[in-house]
Write a protein that holds these residues in place. Structure first.
Motif, PDB file in Angstrom:
ATOM      1  N   ASP A   1     -10.529 -12.172  -6.960  1.00  0.00           N
ATOM      2  CA  ASP A   1     -10.605 -10.886  -7.670  1.00  0.00           C
ATOM      3  C   ASP A   1      -9.815 -10.889  -8.971  1.00  0.00           C
ATOM      4  OD1 ASP A   1     -12.217  -9.897  -5.686  1.00  0.00           O
ATOM      5  OD2 ASP A   1     -10.575  -9.021  -4.555  1.00  0.00           O
ATOM      6  N   ASN A   2      -9.835 -12.039  -9.664  1.00  0.00           N
ATOM      7  CA  ASN A   2      -9.288 -12.152 -11.019  1.00  0.00           C
ATOM      8  C   ASN A   2     -10.382 -12.730 -11.912  1.00  0.00           C
ATOM      9  OD1 ASN A   2      -6.269 -11.452 -10.938  1.00  0.00           O
ATOM     10  ND2 ASN A   2      -6.436 -12.914  -9.245  1.00  0.00           N
TER      11      ASN A   2
ATOM     12  N   ASN B   1       0.821  -1.219   0.000  1.00  0.00           N
ATOM     13  CA  ASN B   1       0.000   0.000   0.000  1.00  0.00           C
ATOM     14  C   ASN B   1       0.857   1.273   0.000  1.00  0.00           C
ATOM     15  OD1 ASN B   1      -2.372   1.449  -0.046  1.00  0.00           O
ATOM     16  ND2 ASN B   1      -2.677   1.379   2.167  1.00  0.00           N
TER      17      ASN B   1
ATOM     18  N   SER C   1      -0.451  -8.963  -4.427  1.00  0.00           N
ATOM     19  CA  SER C   1      -1.840  -8.691  -4.787  1.00  0.00           C
ATOM     20  C   SER C   1      -2.034  -7.246  -5.230  1.00  0.00           C
ATOM     21  CB  SER C   1      -2.761  -8.982  -3.599  1.00  0.00           C
ATOM     22  OG  SER C   1      -2.660 -10.330  -3.196  1.00  0.00           O
ATOM     23  N   TYR C   2      -2.988  -7.052  -6.136  1.00  0.00           N
ATOM     24  CA  TYR C   2      -3.380  -5.725  -6.625  1.00  0.00           C
ATOM     25  C   TYR C   2      -2.204  -4.962  -7.225  1.00  0.00           C
ATOM     26  CZ  TYR C   2      -7.541  -6.995  -4.066  1.00  0.00           C
ATOM     27  OH  TYR C   2      -8.664  -7.671  -3.613  1.00  0.00           O
ATOM     28  N   ASN C   3      -1.451  -5.658  -8.069  1.00  0.00           N
ATOM     29  CA  ASN C   3      -0.465  -5.056  -8.948  1.00  0.00           C
ATOM     30  C   ASN C   3      -0.769  -5.547 -10.357  1.00  0.00           C
ATOM     31  OD1 ASN C   3       1.678  -3.526  -7.290  1.00  0.00           O
ATOM     32  ND2 ASN C   3       1.454  -5.435  -6.150  1.00  0.00           N
ATOM     33  N   ASN C   4      -0.019  -5.104 -11.329  1.00  0.00           N
ATOM     34  CA  ASN C   4      -0.243  -5.514 -12.722  1.00  0.00           C
ATOM     35  C   ASN C   4       0.938  -6.330 -13.225  1.00  0.00           C
ATOM     36  OD1 ASN C   4      -2.776  -4.201 -13.044  1.00  0.00           O
ATOM     37  ND2 ASN C   4      -1.705  -2.247 -13.208  1.00  0.00           N
TER      38      ASN C   4
ATOM     39  N   LYS D   1      -4.143 -11.793  -5.442  1.00  0.00           N
ATOM     40  CA  LYS D   1      -5.471 -11.195  -5.583  1.00  0.00           C
ATOM     41  C   LYS D   1      -5.416  -9.959  -6.488  1.00  0.00           C
ATOM     42  CE  LYS D   1      -8.286 -10.825  -2.179  1.00  0.00           C
ATOM     43  NZ  LYS D   1      -8.933 -10.469  -0.878  1.00  0.00           N
ATOM     44  N   GLY D   2      -6.416  -9.817  -7.327  1.00  0.00           N
ATOM     45  CA  GLY D   2      -6.597  -8.591  -8.086  1.00  0.00           C
ATOM     46  C   GLY D   2      -5.436  -8.211  -8.973  1.00  0.00           C
ATOM     47  N   CYS D   3      -4.805  -9.191  -9.623  1.00  0.00           N
ATOM     48  CA  CYS D   3      -3.662  -8.913 -10.513  1.00  0.00           C
ATOM     49  C   CYS D   3      -4.065  -8.943 -11.980  1.00  0.00           C
ATOM     50  CB  CYS D   3      -2.548  -9.923 -10.261  1.00  0.00           C
ATOM     51  SG  CYS D   3      -1.690  -9.681  -8.691  1.00  0.00           S
TER      52      CYS D   3
ATOM     53  N   SER E   1       1.981  -5.885  -1.981  1.00  0.00           N
ATOM     54  CA  SER E   1       0.616  -5.703  -2.454  1.00  0.00           C
ATOM     55  C   SER E   1       0.210  -4.231  -2.456  1.00  0.00           C
ATOM     56  CB  SER E   1      -0.351  -6.506  -1.576  1.00  0.00           C
ATOM     57  OG  SER E   1      -0.320  -6.040  -0.239  1.00  0.00           O
ATOM     58  N   LEU E   2      -0.844  -3.940  -3.238  1.00  0.00           N
ATOM     59  CA  LEU E   2      -1.448  -2.601  -3.285  1.00  0.00           C
ATOM     60  C   LEU E   2      -0.445  -1.518  -3.680  1.00  0.00           C
ATOM     61  CD1 LEU E   2      -3.594  -3.004  -0.075  1.00  0.00           C
ATOM     62  CD2 LEU E   2      -4.516  -2.673  -2.365  1.00  0.00           C
TER      63      LEU E   2
END
Length: 685
Positions: free
Chosen positions: A494-495, A384, A433-436, A470-472, A409-410
């Motif tokens: 979250d994918n 974050n 998580s939550y990166n590209n 998560k969320g990648c 993450s974040l």
């Protein structure tokens, strides 16, 4: 509030007393339960101390009773008493001669009473305890004057708890006579000023001032102190006495949840091991020294009237000496601050650093090479932040061989240093998580380092156990992504649209925790996942559960926000017999098909989370709580035709009758003609 391994006496003595012997009053001829030399009289509705028929009682528990006064004769039958607890009573005073026969008393717990009423006489009684070592006066509505009087002449006291009172200001008279004091708990008061309060306590090693209203701590010179907790105050500055040549023994300093603007002014000679600075507004300001960019800025800060013994203090805001001695530091917690960069040499000055927590800051780049992180580092959390890049060379990555936990993450990461994770030989947990960041394909890894791919690879890292992705924005995971891994935790939620079936099979032997929430997954074969204990399938629009689930040994199952209307009874029975916790809210269950729910409900060891919020729909699509579904009318399939006949025949007859009435009302001539035609025919006579 973090305690970080501090003995329970620091937090407050009262919980220790409650847990020690937490039994209720026995229903016997005596009001107390006796065990060896201990008498337990808790929860007996006593208004007086019961008389003892044994003179060898050493511990007396009288918690949760109705005692208002300890009389001069109350303890005469307890001459051997060493420990006395009268917590959670209505005690307003202790008569002055109460302890005349209790010269051996060492521990006294008076927490949660009303000693503010009769504190003067109680103070006289306490002075007749020559051997008292542990005293708990917490939650008695005591102010400064009351506490000071109660503590007079208690020269043998070593542990004191005054938490939960209304102390406001501490001065040199507050603890003047407590020369043997080692532990002092003052948390949860309203203290806003300390003026030489601990100068007489040369033996004090542990001090808890958390949850007060201190605005600053300046001229800190308690060299003997080992533990200091001043979290949850309003502290903007922490300044130790810089000119002292003595070495400070402070090992743990907790300044979390304050208003610190700058990194604390630590002792120039110290042994600090743990520094907690989370949830402040700490930042570094070296860039303000650039007079070209900031011509009107100053490079110093001056403190006036720091104390009565020294002159004003002037400090260089970006001088390395500002940080004091951090050479022994092992844990640094800077979560929730405003750090944008590390000053030059900041990390290098911590050669034994093992845990660095930097989540929720403003870091934009991280250069592992230039910062020179120590080889002792085992936990690194930079989640974050605003990271877009991480720099590291091969030698730097090799030096981080002891890193076990890495959280990125974040952030806004799009690529990572090539071979980052594969170089970390001891890594056990990775969170990106939550990166590209994409997962490398086989041909990507085989490419030369001259064409570094913007992807990550962790194949063959035998130490890795937990991986969070998560969320990648992942769409598919290569079948070889987890080759030779022994993961126990894998988080892929979250994918949306993720394809995972082939890649997960290699983890079927070891995987215990699997997150597949919001992946649009519809069916997956879990037959081989015999070690799986936790499964998240929430937010996937599932109309039915995968049949293979009943073959697993799941303990926790998350099915929230799907489209489940019911479950087959066999599947429900198989799951209920093994599950410990299940999440079911947000599904359109059918109120007429709840046999599965009755199966779940009968299992006492199964926790159905937020049971009252689980809804179902009846035949008329009206929503009800599934707990009450048995009270609604539900029909079997064979009765459906009869139900519709019974429902529509009365409606049809009613409509027919209404039509006839309307017809005859508005066309009466038709009725007359009909009657004439049928009944008024001419006849022959």
């Amino acid at each position: 509030m973090p305690v970080h391994g501090v003995p329970l006496i620091l937090l407050c003595l009262s919980p220790m007393w409650r847990i020690l012997i937490a039994v209720s009053c026995p229903r016997q001829h005596t009001p107390c339960q006796l065990a060896e030399r201990t008498a337990v009289c808790n929860n007996c509705k006593l208004s007086n101390v019961p008389e003892s028929h044994r003179s060898d009682i050493e511990t007396l528990q009288l918690d949760y009773n109705d005692i208002e006064t300890l009389q001069d004769t109350s303890l005469q039958s307890y001459p051997s008493l060493k420990s006395l607890s009268i917590a959670f009573n209505r005690l307003v005073r202790i008569e002055s001669n109460t302890f005349e026969s209790s010269k051996l008393l060492e521990r006294l717990n008076l927490t949660n009473n009303n000693l503010n009423i009769g504190y003067q006489e109680t103070g006289l009684a306490l002075r007749k305890l020559p051997g008292i070592r542990i005293l708990d006066l917490s939650e008695n509505k005591l102010d400064n004057e009351m506490a000071s009087l109660l503590l007079q002449n208690l020269t043998s006291l070593e542990h004191l708890c005054l938490s939960g009172n209304i102390l406001r200001r501490l001065d040199e008279n507050s603890f003047r006579d407590l020369h043997q004091l080692k532990d002092l708990d003052l948390q949860r008061n309203i203290i806003f000023e300390i003026d030489g309060a601990f100068d007489s306590n040369a033996q004090l090693q542990r001090l808890n001032l958390a949850f007060n209203y201190l605005p600053c701590l300046t001229d800190f010179h308690m060299t003997q102190l080992v533990f200091l907790n001043v979290s949850h105050n309003a502290i903007e500055w922490f300044i130790s006495r810089q000119e002292l040549d003595s070495t400070f023994h402070l090992e743990t300093l907790d300044l979390s949840n304050n208003k610190l603007l700058f990194f604390p002014f630590l002792p120039s000679k110290g042994n600090l091991r743990n520094l907690y600075l989370s949830h402040n507004i700490v930042s570094f300001y070296k860039h303000l020294a650039d007079n070209v960019s900031y011509p009107n800025s100053t490079s110093t800060v001056e403190f006036f009237n720091v104390n009565q013994y020294s002159s004003n203090v002037t400090a260089q805001l970006w001088n390395d000496d500002l940080f004091g001695d951090v050479s022994a530091l092992k844990v640094l917690d800077l979560r929730g601050n405003q750090v944008t960069y590390f000053p030059e040499g900041f990390i290098k000055n911590m050669p034994f650093l093992s845990s660095l927590h930097m989540s929720s800051n403003c870091l934009e780049t991280l250069n592992l090479t230039s910062e020179q992180f120590s080889g002792t580092l085992s936990e690194l959390d930079i989640s974050n932040n605003r990271l877009s890049q991480i720099f590291a060379d091969e030698s730097t990555l090799a030096s981080l061989g002891n890193l076990t936990y890495f959280n990125l993450s974040l952030n806004g990461l799009t690529e990572l240093p090539f071979g980052l994770f594969s170089s970390l030989q001891s890594i056990r947990s990775v969170d990106i998580s939550y990166n590209n960041v994409n997962i490398c394909l086989s041909n990507d890894v085989e490419m030369s380092t001259d064409a570094i791919p913007a992807c990550v690879d962790w194949r063959n890292i035998v130490s890795l156990r937990q991986l969070y992705l998560k969320g990648c924005h992942l769409k598919a995971i290569p079948s070889t992504a987890f080759t030779a891994l022994s993961l126990t935790h894998l988080e892929l939620s979250d994918n949306p649209g993720l394809v995972v079936q082939n890649s997960l099979q290699s983890l079927s032997r070891t995987l215990q925790h699997l997150g597949l929430g919001n992946t649009q997954i519809q069916d997956l074969d879990f037959s081989d996942f015999q070690s799986l204990k936790y499964l998240n399938l929430s937010r996937n629009s599932l109309a039915h559960l995968p049949p293979s689930l009943q073959n697993t040994d799941l303990k926790v199952l998350d099915l929230r926000d799907n489209k489940l209307s019911t479950m087959p009874s066999g599947q429900a029975s198989a799951l209920a017999s093994k599950l410990q916790t299940v999440f079911l809210t947000g599904n359109p269950f059918n109120c007429c098909q709840t046999e599965w729910f009755r199966t779940f409900e009968t299992i006492e060891t199964l926790n159905i989370v937020e049971l009252s919020k689980i809804k179902c729909e009846d035949l008329f699509q009206v929503t009800h709580s599934i707990e009450n579904s048995q009270s609604f009318l539900c029909l079997e399939t064979r009765d459906t035709i009869l139900f519709y006949i019974l429902l529509f025949v009365p409606v049809f007859v009613s409509l027919l009758g209404i039509s006839v009435i309307i017809l005859l009302t508005f066309k009466p001539k038709m009725l007359q003609k009909s009657i004439k035609k049928k009944y008024l025919k001419p006849t022959s006579y």
